[in-house]
Design a protein around this motif. Structure first.
Motif, PDB file in Angstrom:
ATOM      1  N   VAL A 253       0.837  -1.202   0.000  1.00 10.17           N
ATOM      2  CA  VAL A 253       0.000   0.000   0.000  1.00 10.17           C
ATOM      3  C   VAL A 253       0.874   1.255   0.000  1.00 10.17           C
ATOM      4  CG1 VAL A 253      -1.835   1.231   1.207  1.00 10.17           C
ATOM      5  CG2 VAL A 253      -1.807  -1.267   1.220  1.00 10.17           C
ATOM      6  N   GLN A 254       1.951   1.231   0.768  1.00  9.40           N
ATOM      7  CA  GLN A 254       2.858   2.375   0.802  1.00  9.40           C
ATOM      8  C   GLN A 254       3.510   2.604  -0.551  1.00  9.40           C
ATOM      9  OE1 GLN A 254       5.293   1.077   4.040  1.00  9.40           O
ATOM     10  NE2 GLN A 254       3.696   1.468   5.570  1.00  9.40           N
ATOM     11  N   THR A 255       3.809   1.513  -1.262  1.00 12.12           N
ATOM     12  CA  THR A 255       4.345   1.633  -2.623  1.00 12.12           C
ATOM     13  C   THR A 255       3.317   2.274  -3.544  1.00 12.12           C
ATOM     14  OG1 THR A 255       5.748  -0.317  -2.321  1.00 12.12           O
ATOM     15  CG2 THR A 255       5.277   0.341  -4.582  1.00 12.12           C
ATOM     16  N   ALA A 256       2.057   1.883  -3.372  1.00 11.67           N
ATOM     17  CA  ALA A 256       0.986   2.472  -4.175  1.00 11.67           C
ATOM     18  C   ALA A 256       0.826   3.956  -3.882  1.00 11.67           C
ATOM     19  CB  ALA A 256      -0.324   1.733  -3.920  1.00 11.67           C
ATOM     20  N   VAL A 257       1.032   4.349  -2.631  1.00 11.32           N
ATOM     21  CA  VAL A 257       0.971   5.772  -2.280  1.00 11.32           C
ATOM     22  C   VAL A 257       2.049   6.542  -3.032  1.00 11.32           C
ATOM     23  CG1 VAL A 257       1.252   7.435  -0.409  1.00 11.32           C
ATOM     24  CG2 VAL A 257      -0.020   5.322  -0.006  1.00 11.32           C
ATOM     25  N   THR A 258       3.245   5.978  -3.102  1.00 15.13           N
ATOM     26  CA  THR A 258       4.344   6.634  -3.810  1.00 15.13           C
ATOM     27  C   THR A 258       4.044   6.765  -5.297  1.00 15.13           C
ATOM     28  OG1 THR A 258       5.938   5.737  -2.215  1.00 15.13           O
ATOM     29  CG2 THR A 258       6.817   6.521  -4.328  1.00 15.13           C
ATOM     30  N   SER A 259       3.500   5.698  -5.887  1.00 11.11           N
ATOM     31  CA  SER A 259       3.184   5.727  -7.322  1.00 11.11           C
ATOM     32  C   SER A 259       1.849   6.396  -7.610  1.00 11.11           C
ATOM     33  CB  SER A 259       3.158   4.303  -7.872  1.00 11.11           C
ATOM     34  OG  SER A 259       2.069   3.569  -7.324  1.00 11.11           O
ATOM     35  N   LYS A 260       1.054   6.612  -6.562  1.00  9.39           N
ATOM     36  CA  LYS A 260      -0.284   7.200  -6.655  1.00  9.39           C
ATOM     37  C   LYS A 260      -1.256   6.329  -7.439  1.00  9.39           C
ATOM     38  CE  LYS A 260       1.379  11.943  -6.187  1.00  9.39           C
ATOM     39  NZ  LYS A 260       1.361  13.317  -6.709  1.00  9.39           N
ATOM     40  N   ASP A 261      -0.958   5.026  -7.542  1.00 12.81           N
ATOM     41  CA  ASP A 261      -1.788   4.107  -8.307  1.00 12.81           C
ATOM     42  C   ASP A 261      -2.146   2.895  -7.450  1.00 12.81           C
ATOM     43  OD1 ASP A 261      -3.050   2.504 -10.122  1.00 12.81           O
ATOM     44  OD2 ASP A 261      -1.375   2.368 -11.536  1.00 12.81           O
ATOM     45  N   PHE A 262      -3.447   2.756  -7.150  1.00 12.79           N
ATOM     46  CA  PHE A 262      -3.924   1.654  -6.303  1.00 12.79           C
ATOM     47  C   PHE A 262      -4.622   0.577  -7.132  1.00 12.79           C
ATOM     48  CE2 PHE A 262      -3.101   4.884  -3.291  1.00 12.79           C
ATOM     49  CZ  PHE A 262      -3.082   4.327  -2.017  1.00 12.79           C
ATOM     50  N   SER A 263      -4.578   0.689  -8.444  1.00  7.81           N
ATOM     51  CA  SER A 263      -5.407  -0.172  -9.287  1.00  7.81           C
ATOM     52  C   SER A 263      -5.032  -1.647  -9.217  1.00  7.81           C
ATOM     53  CB  SER A 263      -5.326   0.302 -10.747  1.00  7.81           C
ATOM     54  OG  SER A 263      -3.985   0.277 -11.205  1.00  7.81           O
ATOM     55  N   SER A 264      -3.787  -1.962  -8.878  1.00  9.40           N
ATOM     56  CA  SER A 264      -3.363  -3.365  -8.863  1.00  9.40           C
ATOM     57  C   SER A 264      -3.484  -4.014  -7.485  1.00  9.40           C
ATOM     58  CB  SER A 264      -1.909  -3.478  -9.346  1.00  9.40           C
ATOM     59  OG  SER A 264      -1.035  -2.802  -8.457  1.00  9.40           O
ATOM     60  N   LEU A 265      -3.915  -3.262  -6.477  1.00  5.92           N
ATOM     61  CA  LEU A 265      -3.966  -3.786  -5.116  1.00  5.92           C
ATOM     62  C   LEU A 265      -5.276  -4.509  -4.821  1.00  5.92           C
ATOM     63  CD1 LEU A 265      -2.473  -0.936  -2.895  1.00  5.92           C
ATOM     64  CD2 LEU A 265      -1.321  -2.924  -3.857  1.00  5.92           C
ATOM     65  N   THR A 266      -5.181  -5.479  -3.932  1.00  3.33           N
ATOM     66  CA  THR A 266      -6.376  -6.134  -3.402  1.00  3.33           C
ATOM     67  C   THR A 266      -6.795  -5.397  -2.139  1.00  3.33           C
ATOM     68  OG1 THR A 266      -5.637  -8.284  -4.223  1.00  3.33           O
ATOM     69  CG2 THR A 266      -7.346  -8.277  -2.496  1.00  3.33           C
ATOM     70  N   PRO A 267      -8.003  -4.879  -2.071  1.00  5.59           N
ATOM     71  CA  PRO A 267      -8.402  -4.119  -0.874  1.00  5.59           C
ATOM     72  C   PRO A 267      -8.453  -5.010   0.356  1.00  5.59           C
ATOM     73  CG  PRO A 267     -10.288  -4.496  -2.301  1.00  5.59           C
ATOM     74  CD  PRO A 267      -9.083  -4.940  -3.069  1.00  5.59           C
ATOM     75  N   HIS A 268      -8.080  -4.447   1.502  1.00  5.48           N
ATOM     76  CA  HIS A 268      -8.203  -5.189   2.748  1.00  5.48           C
ATOM     77  C   HIS A 268      -9.671  -5.360   3.121  1.00  5.48           C
ATOM     78  CE1 HIS A 268      -3.981  -3.827   3.176  1.00  5.48           C
ATOM     79  NE2 HIS A 268      -3.850  -4.936   3.843  1.00  5.48           N
ATOM     80  N   ILE A 269     -10.440  -4.299   2.895  1.00  3.47           N
ATOM     81  CA  ILE A 269     -11.868  -4.312   3.228  1.00  3.47           C
ATOM     82  C   ILE A 269     -12.669  -3.750   2.069  1.00  3.47           C
ATOM     83  CG2 ILE A 269     -13.651  -3.261   4.685  1.00  3.47           C
ATOM     84  CD1 ILE A 269     -12.178  -5.441   6.124  1.00  3.47           C
ATOM     85  N   THR A 270     -13.721  -4.442   1.686  1.00  4.84           N
ATOM     86  CA  THR A 270     -14.705  -3.897   0.742  1.00  4.84           C
ATOM     87  C   THR A 270     -16.003  -3.723   1.517  1.00  4.84           C
ATOM     88  OG1 THR A 270     -13.696  -5.037  -1.128  1.00  4.84           O
ATOM     89  CG2 THR A 270     -15.942  -4.226  -1.425  1.00  4.84           C
ATOM     90  N   PHE A 271     -16.410  -2.481   1.720  1.00  7.89           N
ATOM     91  CA  PHE A 271     -17.629  -2.223   2.466  1.00  7.89           C
ATOM     92  C   PHE A 271     -18.846  -2.613   1.635  1.00  7.89           C
ATOM     93  CE2 PHE A 271     -14.639   0.692   4.526  1.00  7.89           C
ATOM     94  CZ  PHE A 271     -14.871   0.382   5.852  1.00  7.89           C
ATOM     95  N   SER A 272     -19.964  -2.788   2.300  1.00 10.08           N
ATOM     96  CA  SER A 272     -21.175  -3.231   1.622  1.00 10.08           C
ATOM     97  C   SER A 272     -21.656  -2.248   0.571  1.00 10.08           C
ATOM     98  CB  SER A 272     -22.290  -3.476   2.653  1.00 10.08           C
ATOM     99  OG  SER A 272     -22.487  -2.316   3.451  1.00 10.08           O
TER     100      SER A 272
END
Length: 432
Positions: A253-272
């Motif tokens: 997640v911290q790497t995604a913050v640096t790249s500003k791209d979260f598209s390849s990450l699996t979310p920890h939580i998906t709310f309803s």
């Protein structure tokens, strides 16, 4: 005669009308989309508000009375307690320990080695000569020392040895007993000289009073509590949809913050409601809040929420925004001062600052700026939280040019104001 063509004047009028329509309708339509984004950001804030106090309480309570580790220092994963000079035992006491402490035989009436065994509880709880060699490598800054060999001409780091608790004699040296018993009157020890020259003194009489001892202990805190997993699992079990992972590493997640791209990450939580949350830290000090006046506001989790769920680009400060979840149970949206979005944008979260006014003798609820409660002027979260004192951190609040001074609850302290607080305004969803 029928008219089949438009005059030039009619064409000009038509173009003007079309231009007016486009200029009017496109911004309105675009604004409708923007308002939808604002309602999603509001939903993210409220989602976190609804769960953080309950979940955080269970997590924080687990570390209040955490047992202190008995480990004074560790060398190559071996845990030692604080070094000490053993108290000798009598011959009679030593012989009584033969059946309980692993001692084979006794000889002296003042047995310092047996005293070390007694203090540690068993010969197996004293370091082997191989472990003392590991200690020697650490204190001499090398890897060449083995169980019964040395590397000539290397210097002892006396400062480091003293920091571990070893007492150094007037010659700049010290000795440490091992758990290796060689005879009823002798045991092995290691000699830590200022500079290796003649090797070590291994087989020493157990009557020697100048040897120190150190015991092996079990590190009860070897497994560090993973609060991220606890927090994630607690939310997953009570407040989220079945589509949850809790396995993505916070470093990713911290790497995604640096790249500003979260598209390849699996979310920890998906709310309803489809919002996706990523955890970027374990329970630790939050850098942006590290100078908070309230201690419970300094530590917590840093999370990022994709407010558009699967419909978005998953880009930082486009549709992914940071939130700080503090030990005190607050949800404090993060922001980038160079980007007007999230916590420093009053359209993302519109807040009123309210207080109880007793100047007339009766309690009246008022807005800080003196306007009526239905006034459309509002504050961003950052300004509302800092002006009201909800967030008491100059690191977070900084300098607000709108008021020309540092904001840290300074505008909510007059004699006529009490219980100054913030209230979020629910946005009106115009476009889905």
């Amino acid at each position: 005669m029928k008219k089949f063509a438009f005059t030039f004047a009619e064409i000009v009028v038509a173009i003007v009308v079309m231009a007016v329509v486009v200029a009017t309708v496109v911004p309105i339509t675009r604004d409708k989309f923007v308002k939808a984004d604002y309602t999603s950001y509001y939903a993210a804030y409220k989602n976190l508000q609804n769960v953080v106090s309950e979940v955080m309480l269970g997590i924080v309570n687990t570390d209040i009375n955490e047992e202190e580790s008995p480990c004074a220092f560790k060398i190559d994963q071996t845990c030692y307690n604080t070094p000490f000079t053993p108290t000798p035992v009598s011959l009679e006491d030593c012989e009584a320990m033969i059946s309980t402490h692993g001692i084979k035989a006794c000889f002296y009436n003042n047995d310092y080695w047996a005293g070390a065994v007694k203090a540690c509880g068993h010969i197996n709880k004293m370091p082997k000569m191989s472990q003392l060699a590991e200690l020697a490598n650490y204190l001499y800054g090398t890897t060449d020392i083995s169980t019964y060999t040395n590397k000539e001409g290397i210097n002892l780091n006396a400062t480091l040895a003293q920091s571990l608790g070893f007492a150094i004699n007037s010659s700049g040296a010290f000795y440490v007993w091992s758990g290796n018993e060689s005879a009823s009157e002798a045991a092995h020890s290691r000699f830590f000289a200022p500079t290796f020259s003649n090797g070590d003194m291994w087989n020493m009489g157990r009557y020697n009073s100048d040897r120190q001892a150190v015991c092996l202990v079990e590190d009860t805190q070897e497994e560090t509590t993973n609060y991220t997993t606890q927090f994630c699992d607690s939310m997953k079990n009570t407040h989220a949809s079945p589509q949850n992972s809790c396995t993505e590493a916070t470093s990713s997640v911290q790497t995604a913050v640096t790249s500003k791209d979260f598209s390849s990450l699996t979310p920890h939580i998906t709310f309803s409601n489809g919002l996706k949350m990523y955890m970027a830290s374990d329970l630790e000090e939050i850098s942006a809040l590290s100078d908070s006046v309230d201690e419970a506001d300094r530590e917590g989790f840093v999370v990022y929420v994709d407010v558009d769920g699967t419909k978005s680009k998953s880009k930082l400060y486009d549709d992914v925004f940071p939130f700080y979840l503090t030990k005190s149970g607050k949800v404090i949206p993060g922001y980038d001062a160079s980007i007007i979005a999230g916590a420093n944008c009053e359209k993302s979260l519109a807040f009123d600052i309210l207080y109880d006014d007793f100047s007339s003798g009766d309690r009246k609820l008022k807005r800080l700026d003196g306007t009526t409660l239905d006034n459309t002027d509002t504050y961003s979260f950052k300004n509302a939280a800092c002006l009201s004192g909800y967030v008491k951190s100059l690191k977070y609040c900084g300098f607000d040019p709108a008021v020309g001074k540092e904001v840290n609850g300074i505008n909510c302290n007059t004699n006529t104001q009490a219980d100054c607080r913030i209230r979020v305004r629910k946005p009106i969803r115009i476009f889905n």
